[in-house]
Structure formats: C-alpha cells, structure tokens
Design a protein around this motif. Sequence first.
Motif, PDB file in Angstrom:
ATOM      1  N   VAL A  40      75.530  45.061  39.071  1.00  0.00           N
ATOM      2  CA  VAL A  40      76.127  46.520  39.452  1.00  0.00           C
ATOM      3  C   VAL A  40      75.188  47.469  40.289  1.00  0.00           C
ATOM      4  CG1 VAL A  40      75.624  48.791  37.690  1.00  0.00           C
ATOM      5  CG2 VAL A  40      75.733  46.535  36.436  1.00  0.00           C
ATOM      6  N   TYR A  41      75.979  47.999  41.432  1.00  0.00           N
ATOM      7  CA  TYR A  41      75.348  48.635  42.106  1.00  0.00           C
ATOM      8  C   TYR A  41      75.369  49.800  42.300  1.00  0.00           C
ATOM      9  CZ  TYR A  41      76.706  43.680  44.508  1.00  0.00           C
ATOM     10  OH  TYR A  41      76.080  42.847  44.837  1.00  0.00           O
ATOM     11  N   LEU A  42      74.221  50.908  42.744  1.00  0.00           N
ATOM     12  CA  LEU A  42      74.762  52.021  42.977  1.00  0.00           C
ATOM     13  C   LEU A  42      75.096  52.363  44.838  1.00  0.00           C
ATOM     14  CD1 LEU A  42      71.731  53.904  40.809  1.00  0.00           C
ATOM     15  CD2 LEU A  42      73.631  54.166  40.094  1.00  0.00           C
ATOM     16  N   VAL A  43      76.506  52.694  44.644  1.00  0.00           N
ATOM     17  CA  VAL A  43      76.715  52.899  46.354  1.00  0.00           C
ATOM     18  C   VAL A  43      76.796  54.575  46.627  1.00  0.00           C
ATOM     19  CG1 VAL A  43      78.765  52.484  47.074  1.00  0.00           C
ATOM     20  CG2 VAL A  43      78.025  50.613  45.828  1.00  0.00           C
ATOM     21  N   GLY A  44      76.014  55.330  47.375  1.00  0.00           N
ATOM     22  CA  GLY A  44      76.823  56.606  47.847  1.00  0.00           C
ATOM     23  C   GLY A  44      74.968  56.556  48.301  1.00  0.00           C
ATOM     24  N   ASP A  45      74.892  57.865  47.915  1.00  0.00           N
ATOM     25  CA  ASP A  45      73.889  58.675  49.278  1.00  0.00           C
ATOM     26  C   ASP A  45      72.706  58.596  47.775  1.00  0.00           C
ATOM     27  OD1 ASP A  45      72.086  60.081  49.742  1.00  0.00           O
ATOM     28  OD2 ASP A  45      73.020  62.063  50.466  1.00  0.00           O
ATOM     29  N   THR A  46      71.819  57.833  47.197  1.00  0.00           N
ATOM     30  CA  THR A  46      70.926  57.216  46.361  1.00  0.00           C
ATOM     31  C   THR A  46      69.752  58.298  46.864  1.00  0.00           C
ATOM     32  OG1 THR A  46      69.928  55.383  47.846  1.00  0.00           O
ATOM     33  CG2 THR A  46      71.825  55.118  46.426  1.00  0.00           C
ATOM     34  N   THR A  47      69.896  59.232  47.693  1.00  0.00           N
ATOM     35  CA  THR A  47      68.728  60.177  47.175  1.00  0.00           C
ATOM     36  C   THR A  47      68.598  61.104  46.419  1.00  0.00           C
ATOM     37  OG1 THR A  47      68.992  59.987  50.088  1.00  0.00           O
ATOM     38  CG2 THR A  47      67.647  61.823  49.218  1.00  0.00           C
ATOM     39  N   ASN A  48      67.481  61.002  45.893  1.00  0.00           N
ATOM     40  CA  ASN A  48      66.881  62.336  44.516  1.00  0.00           C
ATOM     41  C   ASN A  48      66.994  63.732  45.211  1.00  0.00           C
ATOM     42  OD1 ASN A  48      66.276  63.610  42.461  1.00  0.00           O
ATOM     43  ND2 ASN A  48      64.600  61.933  41.981  1.00  0.00           N
ATOM     44  N   ILE A  49      67.792  64.622  45.383  1.00  0.00           N
ATOM     45  CA  ILE A  49      68.666  65.346  45.212  1.00  0.00           C
ATOM     46  C   ILE A  49      67.943  66.313  43.984  1.00  0.00           C
ATOM     47  CG2 ILE A  49      68.720  67.207  46.714  1.00  0.00           C
ATOM     48  CD1 ILE A  49      71.044  65.038  47.846  1.00  0.00           C
ATOM     49  N   ASN A  50      66.845  67.078  44.167  1.00  0.00           N
ATOM     50  CA  ASN A  50      66.068  67.624  42.731  1.00  0.00           C
ATOM     51  C   ASN A  50      66.800  67.240  41.360  1.00  0.00           C
ATOM     52  OD1 ASN A  50      65.549  69.559  44.783  1.00  0.00           O
ATOM     53  ND2 ASN A  50      67.249  70.829  45.455  1.00  0.00           N
ATOM     54  N   ILE A 225      82.939  63.108  39.860  1.00  0.00           N
ATOM     55  CA  ILE A 225      84.107  63.024  40.899  1.00  0.00           C
ATOM     56  C   ILE A 225      84.145  62.667  42.011  1.00  0.00           C
ATOM     57  CG2 ILE A 225      82.142  65.200  40.036  1.00  0.00           C
ATOM     58  CD1 ILE A 225      80.648  64.777  43.009  1.00  0.00           C
ATOM     59  N   ASN A 226      84.635  62.625  43.039  1.00  0.00           N
ATOM     60  CA  ASN A 226      84.947  62.129  44.316  1.00  0.00           C
ATOM     61  C   ASN A 226      83.864  62.130  44.928  1.00  0.00           C
ATOM     62  OD1 ASN A 226      85.889  60.165  45.577  1.00  0.00           O
ATOM     63  ND2 ASN A 226      87.399  61.569  46.818  1.00  0.00           N
ATOM     64  N   ASN A 227      82.806  61.463  45.258  1.00  0.00           N
ATOM     65  CA  ASN A 227      82.357  61.494  46.377  1.00  0.00           C
ATOM     66  C   ASN A 227      82.649  60.735  47.663  1.00  0.00           C
ATOM     67  OD1 ASN A 227      79.633  62.711  45.321  1.00  0.00           O
ATOM     68  ND2 ASN A 227      79.374  60.807  44.380  1.00  0.00           N
ATOM     69  N   GLU A 228      81.763  61.836  48.861  1.00  0.00           N
ATOM     70  CA  GLU A 228      82.536  61.112  50.396  1.00  0.00           C
ATOM     71  C   GLU A 228      81.324  61.408  50.582  1.00  0.00           C
ATOM     72  OE1 GLU A 228      86.108  63.540  51.665  1.00  0.00           O
ATOM     73  OE2 GLU A 228      87.195  62.551  49.953  1.00  0.00           O
ATOM     74  N   THR A 229      80.358  60.229  50.217  1.00  0.00           N
ATOM     75  CA  THR A 229      78.840  60.304  50.825  1.00  0.00           C
ATOM     76  C   THR A 229      78.548  59.024  51.734  1.00  0.00           C
ATOM     77  OG1 THR A 229      78.008  60.249  48.581  1.00  0.00           O
ATOM     78  CG2 THR A 229      78.554  62.033  49.251  1.00  0.00           C
ATOM     79  N   ALA A 230      76.995  59.436  52.036  1.00  0.00           N
ATOM     80  CA  ALA A 230      77.263  57.955  52.917  1.00  0.00           C
ATOM     81  C   ALA A 230      76.822  56.767  52.029  1.00  0.00           C
ATOM     82  CB  ALA A 230      75.297  58.680  53.309  1.00  0.00           C
ATOM     83  N   GLN A 231      77.038  55.945  52.539  1.00  0.00           N
ATOM     84  CA  GLN A 231      77.419  54.460  51.476  1.00  0.00           C
ATOM     85  C   GLN A 231      76.004  53.256  51.551  1.00  0.00           C
ATOM     86  OE1 GLN A 231      80.075  53.935  49.293  1.00  0.00           O
ATOM     87  NE2 GLN A 231      80.050  55.844  50.051  1.00  0.00           N
ATOM     88  N   ASP A 232      74.984  54.279  51.027  1.00  0.00           N
ATOM     89  CA  ASP A 232      73.949  53.430  50.716  1.00  0.00           C
ATOM     90  C   ASP A 232      74.222  52.369  49.551  1.00  0.00           C
ATOM     91  OD1 ASP A 232      72.172  54.983  52.405  1.00  0.00           O
ATOM     92  OD2 ASP A 232      72.052  56.578  50.880  1.00  0.00           O
ATOM     93  N   THR A 233      73.858  51.233  49.702  1.00  0.00           N
ATOM     94  CA  THR A 233      74.104  50.594  48.850  1.00  0.00           C
ATOM     95  C   THR A 233      73.136  49.872  47.524  1.00  0.00           C
ATOM     96  OG1 THR A 233      76.460  49.837  49.096  1.00  0.00           O
ATOM     97  CG2 THR A 233      75.193  48.478  47.580  1.00  0.00           C
ATOM     98  N   ILE A 234      72.638  49.447  46.755  1.00  0.00           N
ATOM     99  CA  ILE A 234      71.568  49.432  45.865  1.00  0.00           C
ATOM    100  C   ILE A 234      72.311  48.658  44.095  1.00  0.00           C
ATOM    101  CG2 ILE A 234      69.213  50.282  44.748  1.00  0.00           C
ATOM    102  CD1 ILE A 234      69.239  52.599  46.423  1.00  0.00           C
TER     103      ILE A 234
END
Length: 405
Positions: A40-50, A225-234
Amino acid sequence: KIIVSENSRKAMTPASVTKSVTVAGAMFHLDENFRYKTDVYLVGDTTNINGTMYCDIVVKTSSDPTLESEHFNSNKRFVNSIVQSISKFNINNINGQIKYIHTNDVADYTSSWMIEDVAWDYGAGYRDFNYKDNKFVLTVNADSAQFSTDTTVPDLNLSHNLKPAIKRSVSLSRPVNSNDLYVYGTYNSKNPVIKVACSLPDPKQAFEADLVNALSLNSISFNCINNETAQDTILIYSHNSPKRNDIMRSLMVRSDNMFADAIMQTIDRENSIDSLMNFFEKNNINCDCVSLADGCGLSRIDQLTPKFIGDVYRLMYKSKHKDDYIATFPRAGKDGTMKNFCKGTRLEGKLALKTGSMSGVQCYGGYMLDDEGEPTHSVVIMINNFFCERFALRKEIENFLLRIF
C-alpha cells in the motif's frame, strides 16, 4: 494393487474433490514459503499542509484471497495497519482517491457456474482484489423488513418475499455484478429473524468503506477528489498472507471455493487449467475424458474419472510433497467436512478424504492411513445422479469402507 474397481474410467462430476487435484498441482508449482504480498502506497503530494495531504491511497494487489479473512485471525489487520501507518503522518485530512494496481490478471471461473450459486457465500468468486472472504452475513427481520449486514456493503439493494411457515426454507438470487439481492422462501413463524451468508457484490467497495470509516475513527477524514499534484510515492505498508500449506489446509478442510480458485490461478496466471493438465500428462497421468472449468469444482462442466484422481494421489504419494499434501485433508470423524463421517468407528482418524457434494452428487477422494498416519491405499468414490436421501447414501458409503478396510 487395485482391490476394488467399478467404472474407474468413467468421467463424472467430482464437485469439491476437484480441490484435491488443484492443491496437488499447486504444490509442485509453489514453494512451501510462498505468500501473497500486498503493498500500500501514498502517491501524490505527501507534504503535510496544515494537517492535510493531497495524495491517493494506492493498493498494489497480488489477488491475495486471505485479506481480512475470518479463517486467519493473525491476518485480520489489513485495514488497521494501513490506518496506523497513515496516522504517523499527523494529518487530519486526505484529499485523493483509493486506487489499485493489479499485478495479475484473474480469470473469471464463475462464468461456468450456475446463476443460483452466485448470491451464496460459497459462490463468492475469486477477484483481482479479495476482501473478508468476499462474503458477508445478512440479517433480515421478515416481519419488519429491516435488515443489517455484519460488514459494510455499499449500495446493497435488498428485496424479499418471505412467508411464515412451520419450516424455514430460504433462497437467494443476485444477478452477476449486481448489488440487487433478492431473498425469498419461508421462515419459522416463531422466529422472524433470518441470518444468511451471502457473497459480496464488490469487495473493493466494502474495503473502501471500511478504510474510510477506520480513518474517521482515528480523526482522519478522507475526501474523494481527483489529484493532479506532484507524484511522490511512499510505501506505507506491506502485507504478507499465510504460507502455502496453511492456505491449502484451510481450503481443503473447509472446502473453500474462492481459496481453491486462487490456488489454481497461481499455477499459471494466463492458462492455469491447461498448465495443470500438461503437468499431469508429463508425469504419465492420462488426462483423457478429463475436463476442468475451475479449481474448486463448483462448475458442472468439471468432469474427472476416478482413475485420474487416483493417479494424482499416487503421484503425490511418491513425491517429496507427500506429507504436506496428506496433511491438507480433513480426517474422518475429526474435522472439517469429514467431522461426522465414520465417527465412532474403527476408521475414525484413519481416512483422510476430501468430500464433494452438490445436487445429485456425492464424492470422496483421499487416503486410507495406518496407525502411524502413513497412507496404505488411495480411495476415490464418486456417485452421480442419486435420488435417495443424502444421509442414507453417506451411511452406505461408510458401511462399504468398513467392509473393505
């Protein structure tokens, strides 16, 4: 040495005795340490923003049949482990989607099953993603028409036509790939509450509902929602199934159709049945008059001969897999589908047999064991198109075996 033989080359419906053939072939193709793995991965912008993360939860599947299975308590941690891993990011919201990457193509063996079987728990087919044995328990109050399920079944549309009577006789119907479930028949007038085990229409929907709910209980909201963000993969979690022998023992003792089809497809993802037959032919087993449409025996297209099955058992007896294979069979009078067979007789614990039954079909296949648990004989009994009471037929089969052994 053959001590009894009758119609040994006649192709017959084997029902769940088919599972013993599937398991035999799979033992040669799967290492004893084989496990299904799900990442299982997190894919997208994995930055914690607020407190919010804009990413998808992506499940890389292996078509593991045991995810959150009730038959492996140590394996019922898939959803909680994902939530625990996400909680470490100290976020309150995830904006994204739940997605899947399938590493295997899964054949649809259910296409040859009778439509009457699809709605029941035993008709839970093998999918590219499997969850909670692909089944749920439905509770219906026939008087009030209220119903509940033991797990979330999104968009379930239930209708019923249940009438009071002295004897309960409940039937189910659900079209393939449909959420419309129809319950009909009779219920005991003294008890209007009915519980029945059903197949999950969509295991992915059930998993997603459970995951979103579990996140919520841990104060994390999931917004689709549909994300179109940076593709970090964790990689946040890797899940391993029980080992080969544990899965095979479970499916043989309980006669689990979904597990059996899973094992069949691990032999060869593209052409598992042909690969299995080719393997047996290379080991000098005649496959004439043999036809398989699945790995579990639920299909009426399945046709095996007693001799073919007996030859498979002889092959396994001579192989390095002998002990592991025989250990998968339930014992007479002891466990599984053989729990009441020959119970209290001198054959209790001495017969290791896989049972197979459906309308007009009663079959047994396996081994006679000595006092040390070593096989002395292979046993294959196949009866098709009988019209007597099943309990009477079973009793006659017991008597037959007691006369021979």
